[in-house]
Design a protein around this motif. Structure first.
Motif, mmCIF file in Angstrom:
data_model
loop_
_atom_site.group_PDB
_atom_site.id
_atom_site.type_symbol
_atom_site.label_atom_id
_atom_site.label_comp_id
_atom_site.label_asym_id
_atom_site.label_seq_id
_atom_site.Cartn_x
_atom_site.Cartn_y
_atom_site.Cartn_z
ATOM 1 N N ARG A 1 8.525 7.612 -0.457
ATOM 2 C CA ARG A 1 7.426 7.616 0.503
ATOM 3 C C ARG A 1 6.892 9.032 0.706
ATOM 4 N N TYR B 1 -4.312 5.909 -7.954
ATOM 5 C CA TYR B 1 -5.388 6.674 -7.337
ATOM 6 C C TYR B 1 -4.794 7.863 -6.593
ATOM 7 N N GLN C 1 -5.541 10.268 -3.378
ATOM 8 C CA GLN C 1 -6.349 10.326 -2.155
ATOM 9 C C GLN C 1 -6.159 11.666 -1.466
ATOM 10 N N LEU D 1 -10.835 8.848 -2.664
ATOM 11 C CA LEU D 1 -9.965 8.235 -3.673
ATOM 12 C C LEU D 1 -10.501 8.513 -5.068
ATOM 13 N N PHE E 1 -9.779 7.879 -9.151
ATOM 14 C CA PHE E 1 -9.058 7.033 -10.107
ATOM 15 C C PHE E 1 -8.308 7.892 -11.111
ATOM 16 N N GLU F 1 -5.211 3.259 -15.329
ATOM 17 C CA GLU F 1 -4.812 1.866 -15.184
ATOM 18 C C GLU F 1 -3.951 1.479 -16.372
ATOM 19 N N LEU G 1 -2.044 12.067 -1.279
ATOM 20 C CA LEU G 1 -1.414 10.757 -1.184
ATOM 21 C C LEU G 1 -1.717 10.026 -2.485
ATOM 22 N N LEU H 1 -1.699 6.652 -4.465
ATOM 23 C CA LEU H 1 -1.689 5.220 -4.204
ATOM 24 C C LEU H 1 -1.619 4.443 -5.502
ATOM 25 N N GLN I 1 -8.484 -4.543 -13.836
ATOM 26 C CA GLN I 1 -9.629 -4.251 -12.986
ATOM 27 C C GLN I 1 -10.877 -4.615 -13.770
ATOM 28 N N GLU J 1 -11.175 -8.689 -9.063
ATOM 29 C CA GLU J 1 -11.746 -7.648 -8.208
ATOM 30 C C GLU J 1 -10.858 -7.245 -7.054
ATOM 31 N N LYS J 2 -9.826 -8.019 -6.764
ATOM 32 C CA LYS J 2 -9.037 -7.763 -5.574
ATOM 33 C C LYS J 2 -7.795 -6.967 -5.942
ATOM 34 N N LEU J 3 -7.741 -5.735 -5.448
ATOM 35 C CA LEU J 3 -6.584 -4.888 -5.670
ATOM 36 C C LEU J 3 -5.662 -4.942 -4.465
ATOM 37 N N PHE K 1 -2.815 -2.717 -2.647
ATOM 38 C CA PHE K 1 -2.340 -1.349 -2.629
ATOM 39 C C PHE K 1 -0.969 -1.225 -1.978
ATOM 40 N N GLY K 2 -0.181 -0.263 -2.476
ATOM 41 C CA GLY K 2 1.034 0.141 -1.805
ATOM 42 C C GLY K 2 0.703 1.134 -0.700
ATOM 43 N N SER K 3 1.739 1.541 0.044
ATOM 44 C CA SER K 3 1.537 2.484 1.147
ATOM 45 C C SER K 3 1.413 3.924 0.673
#
Lengths: 114, 115
Positions: free
Chosen positions: B9, B35, B37, B43, B45, B48, B88, B90, B98, B102-104, B106-108
């Motif tokens: 983390r 990604y 951030q 963000l 890229f 992938e 950060l 991500l 992708q 279309e729906k990604l 994400f982790g924390s």
């Protein structure tokens, strides 16, 4: 290249008032647009998407977005803001010229005060 | 159903070191994207991976690399760390690549600080 712009770094709204978070896009071809939300210390969560069809798209948590082709905009809206809506909001566009990756805007910090 | 898991983390490193970040996608998801951030850049890229192959890459130097394993878990490596790499990181997973899904999810994220 495909891109999105979020002209406001921060939006402040009183609880119960309507909110709008702005996004404009620049694409060649048909736009595929998205909104994601990031709560503190969390990853992004999908809110809604526009692919084709109705210009008003409904998403999670009571949010909706209006696609306007003539103004190349995709603004996020909610009729009545909640304090819990306070978060960072990202607009994104799918870049079909670069393998379909999502290109994100800079983000808009939404603050809803009681 | 477990979400996207990123470890560690938090991470503190010094300039010149290298670091490896890990991402476990949602079970059944075959695509993993990374990604970066930062407050100033938003963000950005990185790359992938799909079916253990890099399918797309952003505009980052070669110090940034990654890989994906047969179980779809992915690692990202940054060598010769620079102060500007503090960010950060991500990870996002999706069922398919992708552009097709279309729906990604994400982790924390992993918060990397380079001193």
């Amino acid at each position: 290249a495909q891109s999105v712009a979020q002209p406001e770094d921060q939006v402040n709204v009183a609880e119960g008032n309507p909110l709008t978070v702005k996004c404009t896009y620049s694409v060649s071809g048909n736009p595929y647009l998205f909104w994601y939300v990031q709560y503190p210390n969390r990853g992004l969560q999908f809110l809604l998407k526009y692919i084709t069809g109705d210009n008003l798209v409904k998403g999670s948590y009571g949010f909706e977005a209006e696609f306007n082709k003539s103004q190349t905009s995709f603004h996020l809206k909610k009729p009545s803001a909640l304090v819990s809506d306070s978060a960072l909001y990202f607009c994104a566009v799918r870049d079909d010229n670069q393998g379909g990756k999502l290109i994100f805007g800079q983000g808009t910090e939404l603050s809803v005060k009681p | 159903k477990a979400g996207v898991t990123q470890t560690p983390r938090y991470l503190i490193k010094t300039r010149g070191q290298q670091v490896t970040l890990s991402c476990s996608p949602i079970s059944g998801h075959r695509s993993v994207s990374w990604y970066q951030q930062t407050p100033g850049q938003g963000l950005q890229f990185l790359f992938e991976y799909f079916s253990e192959t890099q399918r797309n890459k952003g505009n980052f130097p070669g110090r940034f690399s990654g890989r994906q394993f047969s179980n779809s878990r992915s690692e990202m490596n940054v060598s010769t760390l620079e102060l500007g790499d503090s960010a950060l990181y991500l990870c996002a997973s999706s069922l398919v690549r992708q552009g097709l899904d279309e729906k990604l999810f994400f982790g924390s994220g992993t918060q990397l600080s380079v001193l």
